[in-house]
Design a protein around this motif. Structure first.
Motif, PDB file in Angstrom:
ATOM      1  N   VAL A   1       2.378 -11.310  11.820  1.00 13.41           N
ATOM      2  CA  VAL A   1       1.118 -10.553  11.851  1.00 13.41           C
ATOM      3  C   VAL A   1       1.255  -9.277  11.020  1.00 13.41           C
ATOM      4  O   VAL A   1       0.325  -8.883  10.308  1.00 13.41           O
ATOM      5  CB  VAL A   1       0.709 -10.245  13.306  1.00 13.41           C
ATOM      6  N   GLY A   2       2.416  -8.644  11.085  1.00 14.90           N
ATOM      7  CA  GLY A   2       2.646  -7.444  10.276  1.00 14.90           C
ATOM      8  C   GLY A   2       2.612  -7.722   8.788  1.00 14.90           C
ATOM      9  O   GLY A   2       2.012  -6.960   8.019  1.00 14.90           O
ATOM     10  N   VAL A   3       3.220  -8.807   8.365  1.00 12.46           N
ATOM     11  CA  VAL A   3       3.215  -9.162   6.940  1.00 12.46           C
ATOM     12  C   VAL A   3       1.798  -9.506   6.492  1.00 12.46           C
ATOM     13  O   VAL A   3       1.370  -9.122   5.397  1.00 12.46           O
ATOM     14  CB  VAL A   3       4.196 -10.319   6.664  1.00 12.46           C
ATOM     15  N   PHE A   4       1.056 -10.227   7.320  1.00 15.53           N
ATOM     16  CA  PHE A   4      -0.322 -10.556   6.967  1.00 15.53           C
ATOM     17  C   PHE A   4      -1.170  -9.289   6.870  1.00 15.53           C
ATOM     18  O   PHE A   4      -2.005  -9.154   5.968  1.00 15.53           O
ATOM     19  CB  PHE A   4      -0.916 -11.514   8.001  1.00 15.53           C
ATOM     20  N   THR A   5      -0.932  -8.343   7.766  1.00 18.98           N
ATOM     21  CA  THR A   5      -1.648  -7.071   7.728  1.00 18.98           C
ATOM     22  C   THR A   5      -1.335  -6.300   6.457  1.00 18.98           C
ATOM     23  O   THR A   5      -2.227  -5.690   5.858  1.00 18.98           O
ATOM     24  CB  THR A   5      -1.294  -6.236   8.967  1.00 18.98           C
ATOM     25  N   LEU A   6      -0.068  -6.326   6.038  1.00 17.22           N
ATOM     26  CA  LEU A   6       0.283  -5.680   4.769  1.00 17.22           C
ATOM     27  C   LEU A   6      -0.455  -6.314   3.599  1.00 17.22           C
ATOM     28  O   LEU A   6      -0.863  -5.621   2.660  1.00 17.22           O
ATOM     29  CB  LEU A   6       1.791  -5.753   4.543  1.00 17.22           C
ATOM     30  N   GLY A   7      -0.631  -7.620   3.637  1.00 16.73           N
ATOM     31  CA  GLY A   7      -1.404  -8.291   2.592  1.00 16.73           C
ATOM     32  C   GLY A   7      -2.854  -7.851   2.581  1.00 16.73           C
ATOM     33  O   GLY A   7      -3.437  -7.615   1.520  1.00 16.73           O
ATOM     34  N   ILE A   8      -3.444  -7.720   3.766  1.00 17.12           N
ATOM     35  CA  ILE A   8      -4.832  -7.261   3.857  1.00 17.12           C
ATOM     36  C   ILE A   8      -4.950  -5.823   3.347  1.00 17.12           C
ATOM     37  O   ILE A   8      -5.889  -5.480   2.624  1.00 17.12           O
ATOM     38  CB  ILE A   8      -5.339  -7.363   5.306  1.00 17.12           C
ATOM     39  N   VAL A   9      -3.988  -4.981   3.709  1.00 18.85           N
ATOM     40  CA  VAL A   9      -4.005  -3.591   3.249  1.00 18.85           C
ATOM     41  C   VAL A   9      -3.869  -3.529   1.732  1.00 18.85           C
ATOM     42  O   VAL A   9      -4.554  -2.745   1.066  1.00 18.85           O
ATOM     43  CB  VAL A   9      -2.894  -2.780   3.951  1.00 18.85           C
TER      44      VAL A   9
END
Length: 76
Positions: A23-31
């Motif tokens: 979830v953290g890596v996906f959030t970094l992608g969204i950011v």
């Protein structure tokens, strides 16, 4: 019936850590994608836009690889 509580706790702990990391890596992608749209609106240099796009694609590729590996572990 005997339950191996240590194994159950180990599986729970690993799945919790992997889920939070994914979830953290996906959030970094969204950011990174939001930074890309922000730099496009501000007229920033092409280097920062390319870096944001590359970072976002790398994050999403890592997420896809983790999901594919999980499916492989389930099927195999």
């Amino acid at each position: 019936m005997k339950i191996d509580w240590a194994a159950l706790a180990s599986v729970f702990g690993v799945s919790l850590v992997v889920t939070v990391a994914l979830v953290g890596v996906f959030t970094l992608g969204i950011v990174a994608l939001s930074k890309l749209s922000a730099t496009a609106g501000a007229g920033a240099s092409g280097g920062s836009a390319a870096l944001a796009r590359t970072g976002a694609y790398a994050c999403f590729a890592a997420c896809a690889a983790a999901v594919a590996y999980g499916i492989y572990l389930i099927v195999a």
